[in-house]
Write a protein that holds these residues in place. Structure first.
Motif, PDB file in Angstrom:
ATOM      1  N   TYR A   1       0.841  -1.190   0.000  1.00 26.59           N
ATOM      2  CA  TYR A   1       0.000   0.000   0.000  1.00 26.59           C
ATOM      3  C   TYR A   1       0.877   1.240   0.000  1.00 26.59           C
ATOM      4  O   TYR A   1       2.052   1.193   0.362  1.00 26.59           O
ATOM      5  CB  TYR A   1      -0.903   0.015   1.233  1.00 26.59           C
ATOM      6  CG  TYR A   1      -0.158   0.039   2.564  1.00 26.59           C
ATOM      7  CD1 TYR A   1       0.013   1.233   3.268  1.00 26.59           C
ATOM      8  CD2 TYR A   1       0.373  -1.122   3.112  1.00 26.59           C
ATOM      9  CE1 TYR A   1       0.698   1.255   4.473  1.00 26.59           C
ATOM     10  CE2 TYR A   1       1.046  -1.109   4.317  1.00 26.59           C
ATOM     11  CZ  TYR A   1       1.197   0.089   4.997  1.00 26.59           C
ATOM     12  OH  TYR A   1       1.875   0.105   6.196  1.00 26.59           O
TER      13      TYR A   1
ATOM     14  N   PHE B   1       1.171   5.333   1.353  1.00 30.62           N
ATOM     15  CA  PHE B   1       0.706   6.192   2.441  1.00 30.62           C
ATOM     16  C   PHE B   1       1.417   7.528   2.297  1.00 30.62           C
ATOM     17  O   PHE B   1       2.313   7.688   1.475  1.00 30.62           O
ATOM     18  CB  PHE B   1       0.974   5.559   3.807  1.00 30.62           C
ATOM     19  CG  PHE B   1       2.420   5.216   4.075  1.00 30.62           C
ATOM     20  CD1 PHE B   1       3.250   6.084   4.768  1.00 30.62           C
ATOM     21  CD2 PHE B   1       2.955   4.003   3.644  1.00 30.62           C
ATOM     22  CE1 PHE B   1       4.585   5.770   5.014  1.00 30.62           C
ATOM     23  CE2 PHE B   1       4.284   3.670   3.892  1.00 30.62           C
ATOM     24  CZ  PHE B   1       5.098   4.556   4.577  1.00 30.62           C
TER      25      PHE B   1
ATOM     26  N   SER C   1      -3.310   8.087   5.924  1.00 27.05           N
ATOM     27  CA  SER C   1      -3.711   6.951   5.094  1.00 27.05           C
ATOM     28  C   SER C   1      -5.217   6.801   5.160  1.00 27.05           C
ATOM     29  O   SER C   1      -5.883   7.363   6.029  1.00 27.05           O
ATOM     30  CB  SER C   1      -3.023   5.656   5.550  1.00 27.05           C
ATOM     31  OG  SER C   1      -3.411   5.320   6.867  1.00 27.05           O
TER      32      SER C   1
END
Length: 780
Positions: free
Chosen positions: A81, A83, A310
Motif C-alpha cells: 500500500y 501512504f 492513510s
C-alpha cells in the motif's frame, strides 16, 4: 568526507531542487512523491508526501560499534500500500493551530531544553518542531489526532476516508531510508558514533555535535527543513527531535510484523517506540535503524511527532455489471445456493445479484437462500494483514413485493467468513410479524429505489490462527468470502431482494484500540466481570435451553423444552453453556441473553439505565468476549457471540464452528484451531484459568442509526429514522426505554454440522468477561 557521502549529498541537493522548484531529478534516484497540502485553522499549511509501496530490509546486521541487538534480526518488510508522511516534523504552528496551547504549562517549548541543566534554550517559533509532546497528548480521545481528524472531516478535507495517525516503526524506517541501506539516508559517515563533535552528519541532521553544547546560542531543536532531505523529499528524519511511533516496545524484531503494520499486542503496554534521534543524541542514535522507547506519558525536549496519512484500502469492488453467476461452487464468480429450498429463483443479469422469493403455503415453511462468492472472488488473507480489520459493504434494494408493503420484504443477512468455519454476520430482521414492530422495522429495511440502494456494513477483526497464516495467498482457503442471504420465515414475505454492489476494504485495527475509544464513561464503555454474567431476570426468556427435532429442508422442526436438554449455569468462574451428554440425534440450543444492567427490582425499578451504552449515529462498537473451555477444541459445538439493538431488529453475530462443520478438512482445521478449549490456537489469550484454553473473540457492531440505510428518504437521521432517532440516547435514566440499548449474548448450537463425524460434537463454553467500547465510525 567519503566519496559515498559526497555523492549522496549531491543527489539529495538535486532532490531538494526538485522538491522546491519542480526540476527533474537524476533518473536512477527515487523521486519524491506527490505532496498533498492540508489547511489547518488560521490557514496554517500541513504538507504530506506520498510514500510508494515496495519492500526493504528492516534492521541492521551485527556491529558492536555502530549497531544494536534491538535492530535484529534483519527481516524483509513488504508494503502492499501507499501512504503519506509528513514532509517535516510537526511544527509548533501546526500544533497550536489544532490545540490552541501546550499540554503542560511548565514542560513546554522554550521553558528549558533539559531538566538536568540550566543551559539556555530558545527553540520557540512557528517553524520549530513541536516538542514536550507525549504519546498520550497525541493519542488521547481529546488529543491532537482526534482534533486534527475532526477538523479535516468538518472542513471537507477527508475525502476517501483519509485519517492522520502515527507511523508504524516499519513505515518510519522505510520512509527514512528512501531506498538506501546505509547508516543514514545520505550514506555512511566519518563521525565517531559516540562523540559530540562537528562531522559530516552536519549536512543532514541537528544532533549533539551541532545543537547540544551550552555554548551554542541556538541550543536545542532547530527550525524544520533546514538540512538536506532524503530521496523521498522528507526532512529531519535524522536528529532534531525523536518521533513517536505507534508500536509498543519490542526488544528485538523477533515476532515483529512484516507487512508494514505496527506491533500492538494485547494487553497494551505503556512503552512506545521512538525513532530518528534528536538534537541531544550521539550520531549512533540518529541512524536510520536505531530504535528507542519512552513511556506513553513522557514529555521531553527531544520528543516530537511526525504524522502519517492513510485511508482504507479497497480490496474488492464488485458492481455486477456483467453476469457473474457460476454454475458450480468451483467455477469463477458467485454461486447461488438454494439450500434445498424449493421455489426461489435467482440471476445475476440486471446489474445486481437477485434472489426471488415466492409466497409459501403456511408458516411451517421457510426460505433461506444465498449468493456466496466462490474461491475466485475470495479476498486473500495476506491482503488484509495482521493488525487490520476488514469491512464488507453491501448495497441492497428490494422490489416486486405483493402487496407492496414493508413487511413483505424478506429479512436479510450479510456475512464475511472464512470458508464455513467462522462468520461475522449482520442480521436485519425488519419484519417480525407484529404490526407495531414491523412499522419500526421499516426504518431498517432495504430501500425500494434501485438507484439509491441501502448500505449495510459488516466488519471483522481476524483471529490470526496458524491455518489462516499458512494459506494466506490468492486462491488460499484462509481467505475471506462474502455471503448475501434471504432469510424468510413469514409466509407473506415475497418478491425480490438485490445486491447491487459489494465492496471490501481494510483499515488499521489500532483505530479500535483503547487509545481511540471515545470515552471511559459508562455510557460509552461496558465491562462484564464473571459475577455479572448471571440471569438477571431469572426467567426462561433470558436464558433459554431447548431441543430441536424434525428438521428437513425448507420446513421448520419442533421445539421441545422437556428433557433431554442442554444446560446454562452460572458460578464464580462465569457463565457456562454445555451440551455434553446431549443426544446427537437432535439439535441442542443454549441461548443466553445478558442484561445491560442489573435488575434489582420489578419492572427494572432501581436499575442504572443512565450508564448503559446506547447506539448513536455514526458509531461502531468493539465488543470482546473472553471464552474458555476445558473440553478438547476438536470436539466442540458451534459458538455464537452476539450484540443487538432496536430490540431484535438489528443484530450482529460471530459464529465459530462446530468442530466438524462439513466433511471438508479445511473447515474442520479452521474451526478446531479457533474454538475455545484444549488445543485452541487463538493467539489472543489474555490469561486463561488453569485447566482451560481459549481467548478473546472480537465482534465489531455497527449502529443501526445510519443515514446510509435510508438513502431513498430525504432529510437527516430524524427524518429518515424518526422512531429510533427520537428514542433516548446515552445518559438517559428513563425506565423502559431500551430500544437504543446494546444487548449482548452467547449461544451454543449442537449440532448444525453435516460432516461424517458431526455426532462427536458436544460443546462446553465458559464466558468470564466482556468488554465493550465505543468508537467513531471509520469512514469508508
Amino acid at each position: 568526507m567519503t566519496l559515498q557521502w559526497i555523492a549522496g549529498k549531491l543527489l539529495r541537493q538535486a532532490v531538494c531542487v526538485a522538491v522546491v522548484t519542480g526540476a527533474s531529478v537524476l533518473p536512477l534516484l527515487a523521486a519524491p512523491g506527490d505532496i498533498t497540502t492540508f489547511t489547518l485553522p488560521g490557514n496554517v499549511p500541513l504538507e504530506m508526501v506520498e510514500i510508494p509501496q515496495g519492500s526493504f530490509e528492516m534492521g541492521a546486521p551485527n556491529d558492536p560499534v555502530w549497531n544494536d541487538t534491538r535492530e535484529q534480526p534483519v527481516h524483509t518488510v513488504n508494503f502492499g500500500y501507499t501512504f503519506h508522511m509528513g514532509k517535516v516534523e510537526l511544527t509548533q504552528a501546526q500544533w497550536l493551530a489544532i490545540m490552541g496551547d501546550w499540554p503542560d504549562p511548565v514542560n513546554r517549548p522554550g521553558n528549558t531544553c533539559d531538566p538536568s541543566t540550566t543551559c539556555p534554550c530558545i527553540a520557540v517559533g512557528d517553524d520549530y518542531p513541536a516538542y514536550y509532546i507525549s504519546f498520550k497528548d497525541v493519542h488521547d480521545p481529546a488529543g491532537f489526532l482526534a482534533k486534527l481528524n475532526k477538523h479535516i472531516v468538518d472542513t471537507g478535507q477527508a475525502q476517501g476516508g483519509l485519517r492522520f495517525r502515527l507511523p508504524s516503526e516499519a513505515e518510519w524506517e522505510y520512509s527514512c531510508r528512501a531506498g538506501t541501506s546505509t547508516r543514514y539516508n545520505l550514506g555512511d559517515t566519518t563521525c565517531d558514533p559516540l562523540v559530540c563533535t562537528t562531522c559530516t552528519l552536519d549536512d543532514l541532521a541537528w544532533f549533539c555535535g551541532n545543537a547540544a553544547s551550552c555554548s551554542n546560542p541556538n541550543r536545542g531543536p532547530h527550525p524544520v527543513g533546514t538540512k538536506l532531505p532524503n530521496a523521498f523529499g522528507l526532512f529531519d528524519m535524522h536528529g532534531n527531535v525523536y518521533e513517536w511511533c505507534e508500536d509498543q516496545f519490542l526488544l528485538t524484531y523477533s515476532g515483529a510484523p512484516t507487512d508494514g503494520s505496527a506491533y500492538i499486542p494485547w494487553p497494551y503496554e505503556d512503552d512506545r517506540q521512538v525513532r530518528g534521534g534528536s538534537w541531544y543524541t550521539y550520531p549512533k542514535y540518529c541512524r536510520s535503524t536505531f530504535r528507542w522507547w519512552n513511556s506513553e506519558s513522557s514529555r521531553r525536549a527531544y520528543l516530537g511527532v511526525r504524522l502519517v496519512l492513510s485511508g482504507p484500502r479497497v480490496l474488492a469492488d464488485d458492481n455486477f455489471t456483467t453476469d457473474v453467476q457460476a454454475p458450480t461452487p468451483g467455477d469463477m464468480g458467485w454461486y447461488y445456493n438454494a439450500n434445498n429450498t424449493v421455489g426461489t429463483t435467482a440471476d445475476a443479469l440486471g446489474g445486481a445479484l437477485r434472489i426471488g422469493v415466492p409466497t409459501r403455503p403456511d408458516a411451517s415453511h421457510y426460505h433461506v437462500t444465498s449468493w456466496v462468492s466462490n474461491l475466485s472472488e475470495w479476498i486473500p488473507y495476506n491482503m488484509v494483514r495482521p493488525g487490520y480489520a476488514v469491512r464488507a459493504k453491501f448495497y441492497v434494494y428490494a422490489g416486486g413485493q405483493s402487496p407492496n408493503t414493508v413487511n413483505c420484504i424478506p429479512n436479510i443477512r450479510m456475512k464475511l467468513q472464512h470458508a464455513s468455519a467462522i462468520a461475522t454476520t449482520l442480521e436485519v430482521l425488519a419484519t417480525s410479524n407484529n404490526a407495531t414492530e414491523d412499522a419500526r422495522g421499516a426504518e431498517l429495511a432495504p430501500s425500494r429505489d434501485e438507484t439509491k440502494p441501502s448500505l449495510y456494513r459488516v466488519d471483522y477483526e481476524p483471529i490470526d490462527i496458524p491455518y489462516l497464516k499458512s494459506n494466506a495467498g490468492p486462491q488460499g482457503y484462509g481467505g475471506f468470502m462474502r455471503s448475501f442471504e434471504n432469510y424468510s420465515f413469514y409466509p407473506q414475505m415475497n418478491g425480490n431482494i438485490f445486491l447491487a454492489e459489494s465492496q471490501v476494504i481494510t483499515y488499521p485495527a489500532h483505530l479500535l484500540t483503547n487509545n481511540w475509544a471515545l470515552s471511559t464513561s459508562a455510557t460509552y464503555t461496558k465491562t462484564y466481570a464473571a459475577a455479572e454474567l448471571q440471569n438477571f431476570e431469572n426467567t426462561s426468556e433470558t436464558f433459554k435451553v431447548a431441543r430441536l427435532e424434525g428438521l428437513s429442508p425448507g420446513v421448520l422442526g419442533n421445539v421441545f423444552t422437556t428433557p433431554p436438554l442442554p444446560t446454562i449455569t452460572h458460578g464464580s468462574n462465569g457463565l457456562t453453556l454445555s451440551s455434553v451428554g446431549f443426544p446427537s440425534t437432535a439439535v441442542a440450543i443454549c441461548e443466553a441473553n445478558l442484561s445491560p444492567v442489573p435488575k434489582p427490582g420489578a419492572a427494572w425499578l432501581g436499575s442504572d439505565y443512565a450508564s448503559v451504552p446506547r447506539v448513536e449515529e455514526n458509531r461502531q462498537y468493539k465488543i470482546r468476549f473472553h471464552v474458555v473451555s476445558s473440553r478438547q477444541s476438536n470436539q466442540q459445538s458451534q459458538l455464537r457471540l452476539r450484540a443487538r439493538s432496536d430490540r431484535f431488529l438489528w443484530g450482529s453475530k460471530l459464529e465459530i464452528g462446530g468442530a466438524y462443520p462439513t466433511n471438508s478438512p479445511i473447515n474442520m482445521t479452521i474451526a478446531q484451531q479457533i474454538l475455545p478449549g484444549i488445543g485452541c490456537l487463538n493467539p489472543n489469550t489474555g490469561g486463561e484459568p488453569a485447566g482451560t484454553d481459549g481467548g478473546w473473540y472480537t465482534l465489531i457492531f455497527h449502529s443501526p442509526l445510519s443515514i446510509d440505510i435510508r438513502p431513498d428518504v430525504p432529510g437527516d437521521i430524524f427524518a429518515k429514522m424518526p422512531f429510533l432517532a427520537n428514542e433516548p440516547g446515552p445518559g438517559s435514566g428513563t425506565i423502559g426505554n431500551t430500544r437504543r440499548m446494546i444487548f449482548l449474548g452467547m449461544d451454543l448450537i449442537d449440532t448444525l454440522s453435516t460432516g461424517a463425524a458431526a455426532s462427536l460434537e458436544a460443546g462446553s463454553f465458559t464466558l468470564d468477561a466482556i468488554e465493550l467500547k465505543t468508537y467513531e465510525l471509520f469512514p469508508d
